[in-house]
Scaffold this active site. Sequence first.
Site, PDB file in Angstrom:
ATOM      1  N   CYS A 259       0.402   3.607   3.387  1.00 55.23           N
ATOM      2  CA  CYS A 259       0.891   3.212   4.707  1.00 55.23           C
ATOM      3  C   CYS A 259       2.211   3.930   4.998  1.00 55.23           C
ATOM      4  CB  CYS A 259       1.097   1.700   4.757  1.00 55.23           C
ATOM      5  SG  CYS A 259      -0.450   0.752   4.886  1.00 55.23           S
TER       6      CYS A 259
ATOM      7  N   ASN B 239     -14.241   8.283  -0.970  1.00 51.36           N
ATOM      8  CA  ASN B 239     -14.857   7.124  -1.612  1.00 51.36           C
ATOM      9  C   ASN B 239     -14.458   5.889  -0.814  1.00 51.36           C
ATOM     10  OD1 ASN B 239     -15.629   8.833  -3.728  1.00 51.36           O
ATOM     11  ND2 ASN B 239     -13.780   8.395  -4.887  1.00 51.36           N
TER      12      ASN B 239
ATOM     13  N   HIS C 236      -3.831   0.636   8.298  1.00 53.47           N
ATOM     14  CA  HIS C 236      -4.431   0.251   7.021  1.00 53.47           C
ATOM     15  C   HIS C 236      -5.828  -0.330   7.169  1.00 53.47           C
ATOM     16  CE1 HIS C 236      -4.174  -1.027   2.753  1.00 53.47           C
ATOM     17  NE2 HIS C 236      -4.856  -2.075   3.150  1.00 53.47           N
TER      18      HIS C 236
ATOM     19  N   CYS D 280       0.831  -1.203   0.000  1.00 50.45           N
ATOM     20  CA  CYS D 280       0.000   0.000   0.000  1.00 50.45           C
ATOM     21  C   CYS D 280       0.869   1.258   0.000  1.00 50.45           C
ATOM     22  CB  CYS D 280      -0.924   0.002   1.214  1.00 50.45           C
ATOM     23  SG  CYS D 280      -1.877   1.531   1.394  1.00 50.45           S
TER      24      CYS D 280
ATOM     25  N   HIS E  17      -8.761   6.666   3.448  1.00 56.53           N
ATOM     26  CA  HIS E  17      -8.302   7.962   2.959  1.00 56.53           C
ATOM     27  C   HIS E  17      -9.422   8.668   2.217  1.00 56.53           C
ATOM     28  CE1 HIS E  17      -8.066   5.804  -0.857  1.00 56.53           C
ATOM     29  NE2 HIS E  17      -7.908   6.965  -1.476  1.00 56.53           N
TER      30      HIS E  17
END
Length: 373
Positions: free
Chosen positions: A74, A183, A143, A71, A196
Amino acid sequence: MRRTPAKLADGREIIYFDADDTAPSRELEDPRDLGPISTVSEIRYDAPLDEWVAIASHRQGRTHLPPSDECPLCPSRNGRQTEVPAADYDVVVFENRFPSFSTHLESGAPVEGTGSSVTVHDELVGHGPGVGRCEVVCFTSDHDSPISHLSPERVRLVVDAWVDRTEELSRLPHVEQVFCFENRGEEIGVTLGHPHGQIYAYPFVTPRTRRMLDSARRHRERTWRNLFADVLAGELADGSRVVASSEHWVAFVPFAARWPVEVHLYPRRHVPDLPALTDDERDDFARLYIDVLCTMDNLYSAPLPYISAWHQAPVRVDRDLAYLHLQLFSVKRAANKLKFLAGSESGMGVFINDVTPEQVAAQLRAAAAKAPS
């Protein structure tokens, strides 16, 4: 709150927001070897609809659903460098590497004009560079912790970050509207699973905002009152669509909801944007927002995909007509069914909802009642 700005390896800005000054210092140096920023965004004028469309072909290669151990949002740990150089963070904001709008454009001069229209170089094929800014807001370094699982204090810090960015982006030349949003869920089209949101600073006032403000102007000319304040008063008087309320905020399903699950959060006091909220209103929002998000997740006993969209006043025009509010909506119309925007919605812009707003509000109140205290 402590605010710490820095630069990423390719020159993009990154800002750490920490709850207090006792938090450890953040790593500010980005050791990655990144190539120069290449952004080719432009805007084109759709004359029949009187709207601007962004063309951002460089976004085709952006990161898409990487595994959690890769990711990019992160923290950087154990020799693995991400978009966030620090080994930990509370809330962090940085310029998007693949922006729809940018101040790092490869060519062209900024589009001239302010307010709801930008100078059209030709009546039918007006165009210009996509001047603006797009930022990523990471709500937590964890995360696996969605914003609904964060503490009210952390959500308040997110609100403060939204306020900071709204104020700063509003000062940029050619920015006419600042849009903070989240979203969540692959069903929505999310390409990164880390908790996020994003912030868009547009070089024009968006079509939805223009339409709402036009309605608000006509309402004021007829009644001398604010349209949104009257909507809120009507929902409170009716009560059947109110989902939750607090000292400073009200959450309700709108009378003409377009989406299967849709909740609007209005402050009881008329304010134009996030920076206008008081400390008490920001604290109160954080608590109510968590409650509403958890209620939505309880509706089908599973995480609900959603879009969370802040409607703020434009930077320069019609600020007296606007009324800050948050729109939360989901494409999920049943536990195992999604609403797709088909012919009527996509072709004509006429939404057809399969459930009544009153039914959804009742279901949400029941889901809230079942939630663990």
